[in-house]
Design a protein around this motif. Structure first.
Motif, PDB file in Angstrom:
ATOM      1  N   SER A  44       0.842  -1.524  -0.096  1.00 52.77           N
ATOM      2  CA  SER A  44      -0.126   0.162   0.084  1.00 52.77           C
ATOM      3  C   SER A  44       0.841   1.331  -0.054  1.00 52.77           C
ATOM      4  CB  SER A  44      -1.029   0.164   1.138  1.00 52.77           C
ATOM      5  OG  SER A  44      -0.216   0.098   2.272  1.00 52.77           O
ATOM      6  N   LEU A  45       2.023   1.274   0.758  1.00 54.70           N
ATOM      7  CA  LEU A  45       2.853   2.362   0.637  1.00 54.70           C
ATOM      8  C   LEU A  45       3.445   2.618  -0.639  1.00 54.70           C
ATOM      9  CD1 LEU A  45       4.352   4.712   2.257  1.00 54.70           C
ATOM     10  CD2 LEU A  45       5.949   3.002   3.147  1.00 54.70           C
ATOM     11  N   ARG A  46       3.901   1.575  -1.421  1.00 59.41           N
ATOM     12  CA  ARG A  46       4.358   1.364  -2.460  1.00 59.41           C
ATOM     13  C   ARG A  46       3.492   2.246  -3.529  1.00 59.41           C
ATOM     14  NH1 ARG A  46       5.793  -3.515  -3.453  1.00 59.41           N
ATOM     15  NH2 ARG A  46       7.895  -3.278  -2.539  1.00 59.41           N
ATOM     16  N   GLU A  47       2.136   1.691  -3.483  1.00 63.31           N
ATOM     17  CA  GLU A  47       1.120   2.203  -4.411  1.00 63.31           C
ATOM     18  C   GLU A  47       0.796   3.737  -4.059  1.00 63.31           C
ATOM     19  OE1 GLU A  47      -1.490  -1.961  -4.933  1.00 63.31           O
ATOM     20  OE2 GLU A  47      -2.066  -0.184  -3.468  1.00 63.31           O
ATOM     21  N   ARG A  48       1.166   4.090  -2.981  1.00 65.93           N
ATOM     22  CA  ARG A  48       0.952   5.577  -2.757  1.00 65.93           C
ATOM     23  C   ARG A  48       1.864   6.222  -3.248  1.00 65.93           C
ATOM     24  NH1 ARG A  48      -0.086   5.224   2.565  1.00 65.93           N
ATOM     25  NH2 ARG A  48       1.767   6.172   3.454  1.00 65.93           N
ATOM     26  N   ILE A  49       3.069   6.058  -3.196  1.00 64.99           N
ATOM     27  CA  ILE A  49       4.485   6.613  -3.926  1.00 64.99           C
ATOM     28  C   ILE A  49       4.338   6.461  -5.366  1.00 64.99           C
ATOM     29  CG2 ILE A  49       7.058   6.396  -4.066  1.00 64.99           C
ATOM     30  CD1 ILE A  49       7.108   5.356  -1.277  1.00 64.99           C
ATOM     31  N   ASN A  50       3.389   5.434  -6.051  1.00 58.89           N
ATOM     32  CA  ASN A  50       3.474   5.363  -7.414  1.00 58.89           C
ATOM     33  C   ASN A  50       2.504   6.413  -8.044  1.00 58.89           C
ATOM     34  OD1 ASN A  50       5.425   3.372  -7.500  1.00 58.89           O
ATOM     35  ND2 ASN A  50       3.913   1.613  -7.864  1.00 58.89           N
ATOM     36  N   VAL A  51       1.531   6.892  -6.868  1.00 62.50           N
ATOM     37  CA  VAL A  51       0.673   7.923  -7.472  1.00 62.50           C
ATOM     38  C   VAL A  51       1.488   9.163  -7.804  1.00 62.50           C
ATOM     39  CG1 VAL A  51      -1.394   9.161  -6.588  1.00 62.50           C
ATOM     40  CG2 VAL A  51      -1.331   6.739  -6.380  1.00 62.50           C
ATOM     41  N   LEU A  52       2.497   9.160  -7.035  1.00 62.22           N
ATOM     42  CA  LEU A  52       3.194  10.654  -7.268  1.00 62.22           C
ATOM     43  C   LEU A  52       3.855  10.624  -8.368  1.00 62.22           C
ATOM     44  CD1 LEU A  52       4.526  11.076  -3.388  1.00 62.22           C
ATOM     45  CD2 LEU A  52       2.395  12.174  -4.581  1.00 62.22           C
ATOM     46  N   SER A  53       4.529   9.398  -8.742  1.00 64.77           N
ATOM     47  CA  SER A  53       5.252   9.516 -10.165  1.00 64.77           C
ATOM     48  C   SER A  53       4.205   9.019 -11.344  1.00 64.77           C
ATOM     49  CB  SER A  53       6.371   8.159 -10.006  1.00 64.77           C
ATOM     50  OG  SER A  53       5.690   6.897  -9.614  1.00 64.77           O
ATOM     51  N   HIS A  54       3.082   9.169 -10.865  1.00 68.47           N
ATOM     52  CA  HIS A  54       1.900   8.722 -12.067  1.00 68.47           C
ATOM     53  C   HIS A  54       2.038   7.632 -12.467  1.00 68.47           C
ATOM     54  CE1 HIS A  54       1.098  12.998 -11.595  1.00 68.47           C
ATOM     55  NE2 HIS A  54       2.347  13.471 -11.964  1.00 68.47           N
ATOM     56  N   LYS A  55       2.567   6.302 -12.020  1.00 64.71           N
ATOM     57  CA  LYS A  55       2.406   5.348 -12.418  1.00 64.71           C
ATOM     58  C   LYS A  55       1.281   4.504 -12.226  1.00 64.71           C
ATOM     59  CE  LYS A  55       7.756   4.475 -11.519  1.00 64.71           C
ATOM     60  NZ  LYS A  55       8.668   3.515 -10.895  1.00 64.71           N
ATOM     61  N   ASP A  56       0.629   4.769 -10.879  1.00 62.88           N
ATOM     62  CA  ASP A  56      -0.741   4.322 -10.392  1.00 62.88           C
ATOM     63  C   ASP A  56      -1.563   5.401 -10.424  1.00 62.88           C
ATOM     64  OD1 ASP A  56       0.531   1.821 -10.595  1.00 62.88           O
ATOM     65  OD2 ASP A  56       0.752   1.604  -8.280  1.00 62.88           O
ATOM     66  N   PRO A  57      -2.945   4.982 -10.690  1.00 62.37           N
ATOM     67  CA  PRO A  57      -3.899   6.151 -10.611  1.00 62.37           C
ATOM     68  C   PRO A  57      -4.206   6.162  -8.939  1.00 62.37           C
ATOM     69  CG  PRO A  57      -4.824   4.052 -11.344  1.00 62.37           C
ATOM     70  CD  PRO A  57      -3.259   3.706 -11.524  1.00 62.37           C
TER      71      PRO A  57
END
Length: 578
Positions: free
Chosen positions: A6-19
């Motif tokens: 969940s932490l990785r997914e949150r960080i991925n939002v910042l890099s626009h990798k995940d919605p």
């Protein structure tokens, strides 16, 4: 529960990798760190704020339509039991008022049922959209001057720190034990420190010199200030001060002048004890915020006190702000000045919109709890109040205050006994020990309730929660106690040998097993019934009565062991013979 994924997914939002799960656009964000208003998007992932900025990829977009976005409000000190409903029902009341987190001290139910009561409250709160953090009761029993239902010494409390959402030691009320260095209370304080918890104080009536004992022991908060001077004394000593506005203890306006731009970060809000009808009609911490704004505090400062300050007070590092890494507990306000809430989000999910709860977010609970038996053998003859003198000490009830006055009265005895006198507003007060079958019956005289006939009683009697009654004749008092015993606890109004209205509190004699709406309705009926036996107005008689048994609050109080004088910190006879 936070995970690596969940932490990785949150960080991925910042890099626009995940919605993002949710993006909030067109909102005016109140930054509680800098007291600025910022226009930016809020990206939410897995219940947390991923970032503030510009975002486009999301499962859902919410248009804030120019409304202000502020953190969810935090009640820094509340007894859920005072609302007379379990935590899951409390959530249904508080979320529409913007309160997303509470810090509670379950010492009411613990004084009746011990650790089993605390476990019940923790279990009942699970799955609720309301975050409930628990401070372990430090005073079970509150004092040695009354009989309660359980004892939680330092060793008993130690294992409870392993429970989820237990974050510290609750209000330390027994100041003399702290000042004298009593072993058990000091061990409780040490154990709280060992587990990284905060320690709450209870500095009712303490001078700035007395506060040194609290600070030296590591106690860092207080909610008992009743004047601005007291509040400033505590802040100067290094405490967080919780400005209280409850049902009886309405101290906010008297203490608010202590707050200024230089010290406001050391103040937060609490309700302490507030009944359901008042929570429904006035609100909770949102009411404190509105009162503060109406009386000169800037809206952003008031919001800081209700959010980031309360979080800092209890070291709740991921609550209280609209910022990356913080839990997405958000309020949409139409205006800051009026604190009009149009939407409430909890962990990134909308749970209230336009005042209406999304009931799917509030699961019905079926947590079971076996209440301890009510044990006593009261007879009408136990209520006779023989006096050796006609010069007596009387408890002077003060409306909308936890404090009482010391009154001295000359009265007329009948065959050597006290007889209630409505013309002089003198009623009989009775405390019946209900936990251990000791047979103790404390008898006293109280003024201020304006009774003209009948009696009223409750099993909510802080903090040992024996049965307390006030009445104008012994038969009605005895009937009131009997009715509560048969109901397994509650609140009752009796007149002329008849039960006029009763609210059963079947969970430990403190909580109802009915929805909060039914509790509110019944309390209104009780208030109406009280109006038929009393001429007094302008205060809540039931909550007021429940505090007349608490010996750690000045001045006179009555326990099952007799009349207690806070100043002398000892029992005193009813009669004045000198």
């Amino acid at each position: 529960m936070e995970t690596v994924t969940s932490l990785r997914e949150r960080i991925n939002v910042l890099s626009h990798k995940d919605p993002a799960d949710v993006i909030i656009k067109n909102g005016r964000i109140v930054n509680v760190f800098t007291a600025e208003i910022i226009e930016a998007d809020i990206a939410i992932k897995n219940g947390y704020i991923a970032g503030i900025g510009e975002f486009h990829k999301a499962e859902k977009v919410i248009d804030a339509k120019g409304h202000y976005i502020v953190p969810g409000f935090i009640d820094a000190h509340v007894h859920v039991e005072s609302a007379m409903v379990p935590p899951s029902e409390m959530a249904r009341v508080l979320l529409p008022n913007g309160v997303t987190t509470i810090v509670t001290d379950p010492h009411e139910i613990a004084n009746v049922a011990g650790a089993a009561g605390i476990d019940y409250m923790l279990e009942e709160a699970k799955g609720s959209p309301l975050d409930m953090f628990v401070m372990l009761p430090s005073s079970v029993p509150a004092t040695p001057f009354e009989n309660n239902g359980a004892t939680l010494d330092a060793e008993s409390l130690r294992a409870l720190y392993n429970r989820e959402n237990v974050i510290g030691l609750a209000e330390v009320m027994d100041f003399p034990s702290v000042a004298s260095g009593a072993k058990d209370i000091l061990q409780k304080i040490i154990d709280a420190k060992t587990h990284g918890g905060r320690i709450d104080g209870h500095g009712a009536g303490l001078t700035r010199e007395n506060l040194n004992n609290y600070l030296a022991a590591g106690i860092r908060t207080d909610h008992e200030s009743t004047t601005a001077e007291e509040a400033l004394d505590r802040v100067r000593a290094g405490m967080f001060v919780m400005l209280r506005e409850g049902t009886v203890a309405r101290d906010l306006l008297a203490t608010l002048p202590a707050v200024n731009e230089k010290n406001s970060h050391r103040f937060c809000f609490c309700t302490d004890d507030k009944l359901i009808p008042d929570l429904v009609s006035e609100g909770s911490i949102n009411y404190n915020v509105k009162l503060a704004i109406q009386n000169g505090v800037s809206p952003i400062m008031a919001i800081q006190m209700a959010t980031i300050n309360a979080a800092a007070c209890h070291n709740l590092l991921y609550l209280g702000a609209v910022a990356a890494g913080y839990q997405a507990d958000l309020l949409f306000l139409e205006e800051l000045e009026t604190v009009k809430i149009t939407k409430v989000m909890k962990r990134g999910e909308v749970v209230v919109a336009d005042g209406e709860r999304f009931e799917a977010a509030f699961p019905k609970k079926t947590t079971t709890f076996t209440s301890p038996e009510i044990r006593h053998s009261l007879k009408v003859s136990d209520l006779r109040l023989k006096l050796l003198s006609d010069h007596v000490r009387v408890i002077g009830m003060l409306p909308n205050s936890l404090f009482t006055e010391k009154l001295e009265v000359k009265l007329d005895r009948v065959d050597g006994e006290f007889v209630p006198d409505s013309a002089r507003d003198l009623a009989k007060m009775v405390v019946v020990e209900r936990h251990k079958g000791t047979g103790n019956v404390g008898l006293g005289i109280v003024s201020g309730f304006g009774l003209t006939r009948g009696a009223f009683a409750t099993s909510v009697a802080h903090d040992s929660h024996n049965i307390v009654a006030v009445g104008m004749n012994d038969s009605d008092i005895e009937l009131a106690v009997k009715a509560l015993t048969e109901a397994r606890g509650g609140i009752v109004v009796v007149a002329d040998g008849k039960v006029e209205e009763i609210l059963p509190l079947r969970i430990a004699g403190l909580l109802s097993d009915q929805p909060f709406e039914e509790v509110a309705r019944c309390l209104k009926s009780l208030e109406k019934a009280f109006g038929t036996i009393s001429s007094a107005k302008g205060f809540d008689p039931f909550l007021t009565l429940s505090f007349l048994t608490l010996p750690v609050i000045p001045e006179y109080k009555l326990t099952d062991q007799g009349l207690f004088d806070f100043e002398a910190f000892s029992f005193v006879p009813l009669e004045i013979t000198e």
